[in-house]
Design a protein around this motif. Sequence first.
Motif, PDB file in Angstrom:
ATOM      1  N   ASP A 102       0.928  -1.267  -0.015  1.00  0.00           N
ATOM      2  CA  ASP A 102       0.099  -0.208   0.111  1.00  0.00           C
ATOM      3  C   ASP A 102       0.915   1.278   0.116  1.00  0.00           C
ATOM      4  O   ASP A 102       1.778   1.420   0.875  1.00  0.00           O
ATOM      5  N   SER A 103       0.694   2.052  -1.068  1.00  0.00           N
ATOM      6  CA  SER A 103       1.461   3.199  -1.063  1.00  0.00           C
ATOM      7  C   SER A 103       1.195   4.337  -0.006  1.00  0.00           C
ATOM      8  O   SER A 103       2.150   5.260   0.298  1.00  0.00           O
ATOM      9  N   ILE A 104       0.110   4.200   0.674  1.00  0.00           N
ATOM     10  CA  ILE A 104      -0.163   4.961   1.725  1.00  0.00           C
ATOM     11  C   ILE A 104      -0.320   4.305   3.024  1.00  0.00           C
ATOM     12  O   ILE A 104      -1.332   4.742   3.732  1.00  0.00           O
ATOM     13  N   ALA A 105       0.144   3.536   3.127  1.00  0.00           N
ATOM     14  CA  ALA A 105       0.105   2.497   4.388  1.00  0.00           C
ATOM     15  C   ALA A 105       0.079   3.308   5.621  1.00  0.00           C
ATOM     16  O   ALA A 105      -0.508   3.233   6.870  1.00  0.00           O
ATOM     17  N   LEU A 106       1.125   4.242   5.787  1.00  0.00           N
ATOM     18  CA  LEU A 106       1.481   5.139   6.929  1.00  0.00           C
ATOM     19  C   LEU A 106       0.270   6.022   7.099  1.00  0.00           C
ATOM     20  O   LEU A 106      -0.143   6.086   8.219  1.00  0.00           O
ATOM     21  N   ALA A 107      -0.116   6.582   5.835  1.00  0.00           N
ATOM     22  CA  ALA A 107      -1.449   7.612   6.284  1.00  0.00           C
ATOM     23  C   ALA A 107      -2.571   6.639   6.521  1.00  0.00           C
ATOM     24  O   ALA A 107      -3.372   7.050   7.462  1.00  0.00           O
ATOM     25  N   ARG A 108      -2.671   5.429   6.135  1.00  0.00           N
ATOM     26  CA  ARG A 108      -4.060   4.726   6.691  1.00  0.00           C
ATOM     27  C   ARG A 108      -3.804   4.444   8.289  1.00  0.00           C
ATOM     28  O   ARG A 108      -4.849   4.284   9.020  1.00  0.00           O
ATOM     29  N   SER A 109      -2.592   4.078   8.581  1.00  0.00           N
ATOM     30  CA  SER A 109      -2.202   3.658  10.042  1.00  0.00           C
ATOM     31  C   SER A 109      -2.524   5.054  10.909  1.00  0.00           C
ATOM     32  O   SER A 109      -3.248   4.866  12.106  1.00  0.00           O
ATOM     33  N   VAL A 110      -2.303   5.982  10.534  1.00  0.00           N
ATOM     34  CA  VAL A 110      -2.242   7.208  11.254  1.00  0.00           C
ATOM     35  C   VAL A 110      -3.641   7.669  11.478  1.00  0.00           C
ATOM     36  O   VAL A 110      -4.304   7.892  12.350  1.00  0.00           O
ATOM     37  N   SER A 111      -4.432   7.352  10.479  1.00  0.00           N
ATOM     38  CA  SER A 111      -5.917   7.776  10.350  1.00  0.00           C
ATOM     39  C   SER A 111      -6.866   6.752  10.768  1.00  0.00           C
ATOM     40  O   SER A 111      -7.983   7.044  11.008  1.00  0.00           O
ATOM     41  N   GLY A 112      -6.345   5.510  11.286  1.00  0.00           N
ATOM     42  CA  GLY A 112      -7.169   4.560  11.727  1.00  0.00           C
ATOM     43  C   GLY A 112      -7.781   3.556  10.915  1.00  0.00           C
ATOM     44  O   GLY A 112      -8.736   2.766  11.128  1.00  0.00           O
ATOM     45  N   GLU A 113      -7.417   3.707   9.707  1.00  0.00           N
ATOM     46  CA  GLU A 113      -8.064   3.023   8.641  1.00  0.00           C
ATOM     47  C   GLU A 113      -7.128   1.461   8.544  1.00  0.00           C
ATOM     48  O   GLU A 113      -6.088   1.384   8.942  1.00  0.00           O
ATOM     49  N   PRO A 114      -7.993   0.426   8.345  1.00  0.00           N
ATOM     50  CA  PRO A 114      -7.673  -0.884   8.271  1.00  0.00           C
ATOM     51  C   PRO A 114      -6.874  -1.017   6.797  1.00  0.00           C
ATOM     52  O   PRO A 114      -6.903  -0.138   5.920  1.00  0.00           O
ATOM     53  N   SER A 115      -5.844  -1.916   7.036  1.00  0.00           N
ATOM     54  CA  SER A 115      -4.751  -2.026   5.949  1.00  0.00           C
ATOM     55  C   SER A 115      -5.563  -2.843   4.590  1.00  0.00           C
ATOM     56  O   SER A 115      -6.819  -3.072   5.023  1.00  0.00           O
ATOM     57  N   ARG A 116      -5.100  -3.107   3.479  1.00  0.00           N
ATOM     58  CA  ARG A 116      -5.820  -3.398   2.286  1.00  0.00           C
ATOM     59  C   ARG A 116      -6.265  -4.748   2.737  1.00  0.00           C
ATOM     60  O   ARG A 116      -7.276  -5.275   2.340  1.00  0.00           O
ATOM     61  N   GLN A 117      -5.391  -5.609   3.255  1.00  0.00           N
ATOM     62  CA  GLN A 117      -5.678  -7.171   3.539  1.00  0.00           C
ATOM     63  C   GLN A 117      -6.550  -7.193   4.608  1.00  0.00           C
ATOM     64  O   GLN A 117      -7.593  -7.884   4.764  1.00  0.00           O
ATOM     65  N   GLU A 118      -6.483  -6.363   5.800  1.00  0.00           N
ATOM     66  CA  GLU A 118      -7.627  -6.328   6.647  1.00  0.00           C
ATOM     67  C   GLU A 118      -9.062  -5.777   6.428  1.00  0.00           C
ATOM     68  O   GLU A 118      -9.998  -6.347   6.604  1.00  0.00           O
ATOM     69  N   ARG A 119      -8.911  -5.016   5.231  1.00  0.00           N
ATOM     70  CA  ARG A 119     -10.446  -4.584   4.572  1.00  0.00           C
ATOM     71  C   ARG A 119     -10.958  -5.882   3.841  1.00  0.00           C
ATOM     72  O   ARG A 119     -12.227  -6.254   3.973  1.00  0.00           O
ATOM     73  N   ALA A 120     -10.012  -6.687   3.423  1.00  0.00           N
ATOM     74  CA  ALA A 120     -10.407  -7.705   2.537  1.00  0.00           C
ATOM     75  C   ALA A 120     -10.977  -8.835   3.374  1.00  0.00           C
ATOM     76  O   ALA A 120     -12.123  -9.658   3.049  1.00  0.00           O
ATOM     77  N   VAL A 121     -10.473  -8.975   4.614  1.00  0.00           N
ATOM     78  CA  VAL A 121     -10.725 -10.183   5.733  1.00  0.00           C
ATOM     79  C   VAL A 121     -12.272  -9.646   6.172  1.00  0.00           C
ATOM     80  O   VAL A 121     -12.882 -10.573   6.489  1.00  0.00           O
ATOM     81  N   ARG A 122     -12.262  -8.359   6.303  1.00  0.00           N
ATOM     82  CA  ARG A 122     -13.389  -7.878   6.903  1.00  0.00           C
ATOM     83  C   ARG A 122     -14.714  -7.939   6.244  1.00  0.00           C
ATOM     84  O   ARG A 122     -15.769  -8.442   6.414  1.00  0.00           O
ATOM     85  N   VAL A 123     -14.465  -8.116   4.676  1.00  0.00           N
ATOM     86  CA  VAL A 123     -15.537  -8.118   3.935  1.00  0.00           C
ATOM     87  C   VAL A 123     -15.976  -9.665   4.012  1.00  0.00           C
ATOM     88  O   VAL A 123     -17.133  -9.994   3.988  1.00  0.00           O
ATOM     89  N   LEU A 124     -15.000 -10.714   3.752  1.00  0.00           N
ATOM     90  CA  LEU A 124     -15.055 -12.100   3.706  1.00  0.00           C
ATOM     91  C   LEU A 124     -15.899 -12.441   5.229  1.00  0.00           C
ATOM     92  O   LEU A 124     -16.948 -13.358   4.892  1.00  0.00           O
ATOM     93  N   ARG A 125     -15.396 -11.878   6.248  1.00  0.00           N
ATOM     94  CA  ARG A 125     -16.158 -12.101   7.558  1.00  0.00           C
ATOM     95  C   ARG A 125     -17.634 -11.574   7.378  1.00  0.00           C
ATOM     96  O   ARG A 125     -18.349 -12.474   7.800  1.00  0.00           O
ATOM     97  N   HIS A 126     -17.749 -10.501   6.953  1.00  0.00           N
ATOM     98  CA  HIS A 126     -19.226  -9.962   6.922  1.00  0.00           C
ATOM     99  C   HIS A 126     -20.166 -10.665   6.049  1.00  0.00           C
ATOM    100  O   HIS A 126     -21.347 -10.756   6.581  1.00  0.00           O
ATOM    101  N   VAL A 127     -19.682 -11.476   5.142  1.00  0.00           N
ATOM    102  CA  VAL A 127     -20.622 -12.278   4.162  1.00  0.00           C
ATOM    103  C   VAL A 127     -20.662 -13.765   4.662  1.00  0.00           C
ATOM    104  O   VAL A 127     -21.059 -14.461   3.804  1.00  0.00           O
ATOM    105  N   GLY A 128     -20.003 -14.099   5.619  1.00  0.00           N
ATOM    106  CA  GLY A 128     -20.024 -15.514   6.286  1.00  0.00           C
ATOM    107  C   GLY A 128     -18.950 -16.495   6.063  1.00  0.00           C
ATOM    108  O   GLY A 128     -19.134 -17.865   6.445  1.00  0.00           O
ATOM    109  N   VAL A 129     -17.759 -15.938   5.691  1.00  0.00           N
ATOM    110  CA  VAL A 129     -16.775 -16.897   5.580  1.00  0.00           C
ATOM    111  C   VAL A 129     -16.217 -16.821   7.245  1.00  0.00           C
ATOM    112  O   VAL A 129     -15.851 -15.934   7.536  1.00  0.00           O
ATOM    113  N   PRO A 130     -16.261 -18.073   7.770  1.00  0.00           N
ATOM    114  CA  PRO A 130     -15.553 -18.347   9.098  1.00  0.00           C
ATOM    115  C   PRO A 130     -13.992 -17.667   9.106  1.00  0.00           C
ATOM    116  O   PRO A 130     -13.394 -18.158   8.212  1.00  0.00           O
TER     117      PRO A 130
END
Length: 215
Positions: free
Chosen positions: A80-108
């Motif tokens: 992520d070219s803006i990984a530091l900005a995401r961390s400082v702003s409290g946003e999840p990383s790209r990988q964390e966002r992907a996992v959240r979507v999977l969990r939200h739609v029912g993947v254990p």
Amino acid sequence: MNRRRFRSWAVLLPVLAAVAVVGVVLGVPALGSALVATNDLRPSDAIFVLDGGTPTRELEAAALYRLGYAPRVVVARGRDSIALARSVSGEPSRQERAVRVLRHVGVPADRIVTLAQEVDNTLQELAADFSFATGHGLRRVILVTSPNHTRRVRVIWNSRYEHTVPALVAATSWDPYDPRRWWASRRSLSETIHEVLAIVHFMIGSPLPTFDPQS
């Protein structure tokens, strides 16, 4: 023009010429369709979600998991070219966002595998996917990505890994890309040109890095 820029243009100009040739040979309408290369799906050992396009690729991977095509979903760790900005702003990383979507739609959670190796591009990502597959004895995998990205994934996997671990490429149905009208919007036009350039770039040996080495 400095030496680095000269070298970059020395690579890009032949690539742009190749794009023009491909467009002429295939015909303008057919160019978008040529980028879509998918397979009929069969039961496999894992579903790999290629980085990017969240949440569309994750939604497709979750649907395939629920249909029983594979017992686990593997998520890449893209740079992520803006990984530091995401961390400082409290946003999840790209990988964390992907996992959240999977969990939200029912993947254990215990059916989701997150790869630790950070990758810069599709070539590196598929190498990491292959390494995981061979390291865990996987015999066949499903690669989920966006429609216009499927041809590049197919070309790279066929050239390097297919003989060892067969892969089935699946396009997410959540992506609005229309290969029959790829020139109709700036978004689809940009995506199409990007993919053609990326395929040609791979075929000439991938001489340019994805990120500036000094960044």
